[in-house]
Write a protein that holds these residues in place. Structure first.
Motif, PDB file in Angstrom:
ATOM      1  N   THR A  73       0.830  -1.204   0.000  1.00 30.27           N
ATOM      2  CA  THR A  73       0.000   0.000   0.000  1.00 30.27           C
ATOM      3  C   THR A  73       0.865   1.254   0.000  1.00 30.27           C
ATOM      4  OG1 THR A  73      -1.733  -1.182   1.218  1.00 30.27           O
ATOM      5  CG2 THR A  73      -1.845   1.223   1.199  1.00 30.27           C
ATOM      6  N   HIS A 112      -1.885 -12.585  -2.244  1.00 29.40           N
ATOM      7  CA  HIS A 112      -2.857 -12.841  -3.301  1.00 29.40           C
ATOM      8  C   HIS A 112      -3.411 -14.257  -3.276  1.00 29.40           C
ATOM      9  CE1 HIS A 112      -4.920 -12.270  -7.073  1.00 29.40           C
ATOM     10  NE2 HIS A 112      -4.287 -13.298  -7.614  1.00 29.40           N
ATOM     11  N   ASN A 127      -8.318  -8.163   2.745  1.00 29.79           N
ATOM     12  CA  ASN A 127      -9.403  -7.320   2.263  1.00 29.79           C
ATOM     13  C   ASN A 127      -9.243  -5.878   2.736  1.00 29.79           C
ATOM     14  OD1 ASN A 127     -10.622  -9.345   0.824  1.00 29.79           O
ATOM     15  ND2 ASN A 127     -12.178  -9.798   2.356  1.00 29.79           N
ATOM     16  N   ARG A 130      -6.864  -4.321   0.410  1.00 30.05           N
ATOM     17  CA  ARG A 130      -7.477  -4.139  -0.910  1.00 30.05           C
ATOM     18  C   ARG A 130      -8.446  -2.959  -0.902  1.00 30.05           C
ATOM     19  NH1 ARG A 130     -11.277  -5.534  -4.659  1.00 30.05           N
ATOM     20  NH2 ARG A 130     -10.438  -6.465  -6.578  1.00 30.05           N
ATOM     21  N   GLU A 164     -12.812  -0.869  -8.673  1.00 33.17           N
ATOM     22  CA  GLU A 164     -12.815  -2.293  -8.312  1.00 33.17           C
ATOM     23  C   GLU A 164     -12.302  -3.138  -9.469  1.00 33.17           C
ATOM     24  OE1 GLU A 164     -13.494  -4.196  -5.769  1.00 33.17           O
ATOM     25  OE2 GLU A 164     -14.371  -2.848  -4.284  1.00 33.17           O
ATOM     26  N   VAL A 167      -8.429  -2.614  -9.994  1.00 33.34           N
ATOM     27  CA  VAL A 167      -7.613  -3.284  -8.977  1.00 33.34           C
ATOM     28  C   VAL A 167      -7.661  -4.797  -9.178  1.00 33.34           C
ATOM     29  CG1 VAL A 167      -7.393  -3.763  -6.504  1.00 33.34           C
ATOM     30  CG2 VAL A 167      -7.829  -1.426  -7.291  1.00 33.34           C
ATOM     31  N   GLU A 171      -4.396  -7.210  -9.885  1.00 33.25           N
ATOM     32  CA  GLU A 171      -4.058  -8.378  -9.060  1.00 33.25           C
ATOM     33  C   GLU A 171      -3.844  -9.618  -9.919  1.00 33.25           C
ATOM     34  OE1 GLU A 171      -6.514  -7.195  -4.986  1.00 33.25           O
ATOM     35  OE2 GLU A 171      -7.485  -8.369  -6.558  1.00 33.25           O
TER      36      GLU A 171
END
Length: 225
Positions: A73, A112, A127, A130, A164, A167, A171
């Protein structure tokens, strides 16, 4: 002349060594197959010391998730220069993301893959990371949308789905890139940027794609003009 004693390693430094070893073992072997013996050996400490510092295998794994989530992050946030146009901000964020995940493949495997399949507590930790990244990307997109549509009150929910999707794509692409020899972080970032910005750019200009044969209720989400 007496024996010179070596300085004792600070607990914080020793703990980071343990986490480094744990991330590598968990990333390589998976949470279930990884053993505390292997982790202790790689860290260069005794197994009792690992338990003394980090209590249990579950607590050790949680500590790994939290550390690596915070690092990823922070890498994304610091990689974005907010004074630049939004397309450059998005590019910088993607490049920072893929650079970090490519440099730390075991950490990305922990975040992941491993954390998502071994219990709700681990899933909750990932989460939270994320959600923070999605919120950050949402802000990038909504600022551009508000400027493009000259609407400073455009709600975030108008672009939340786009963040969403972006991202989620990042991933999946990071997992593929780490498993595919020869794919660089810059190539991954360029792939997603070209894929995403072609659509986002049109959307910002008020040119959303709408299937001709589909009614308004089934049309894709678009930014209000």
């Amino acid at each position: 002349m007496g024996v010179v004693k070596s300085k004792r390693m600070p607990r914080a430094v020793r703990e980071q060594q343990m986490l480094d070893a744990a991330v590598e073992i968990f990333g390589q072997r998976g949470y279930m197959a990884a053993s505390m013996d292997e982790i202790a050996e790689l860290a260069g400490v005794s197994k009792p010391l690992v338990y003394l510092y980090l209590n249990s295998k579950e607590d050790l794994f949680t500590a790994c998730i939290r550390r690596e989530a915070a690092a990823l992050t922070e890498a994304v946030r610091t990689g974005v220069r907010t004074e630049l146009p939004v397309d450059r901000q998005l590019w910088d964020g993607l490049l920072a993301f893929f650079t970090h995940t490519s440099l730390h493949p075991h950490a990305w495997s922990v975040l992941h893959l491993q954390a998502r399949i071994h219990g709700e507590a681990f899933v909750a930790e990932v989460n939270a990371m994320r959600e923070e990244i999605v919120a950050f990307v949402t802000q990038l997109i909504v600022v551009a949308a508000r400027e493009a549509h000259r609407d400073p009150d455009l709600p975030e929910r108008e672009v939340a789905g786009l963040a969403e999707a972006l991202v989620g794509a990042a991933e999946s692409l990071a997992a593929w890139a780490n498993a595919t020899p020869g794919v660089t972080a810059r190539q991954s970032a360029a792939t997603l940027m070209n894929f995403a910005w072609a659509g986002l750019g049109n959307l910002m200009e008020g040119r959303p794609w709408i299937p001709e044969a589909v009614g308004a209720e089934s049309a894709p989400v678009q930014v209000s003009g």
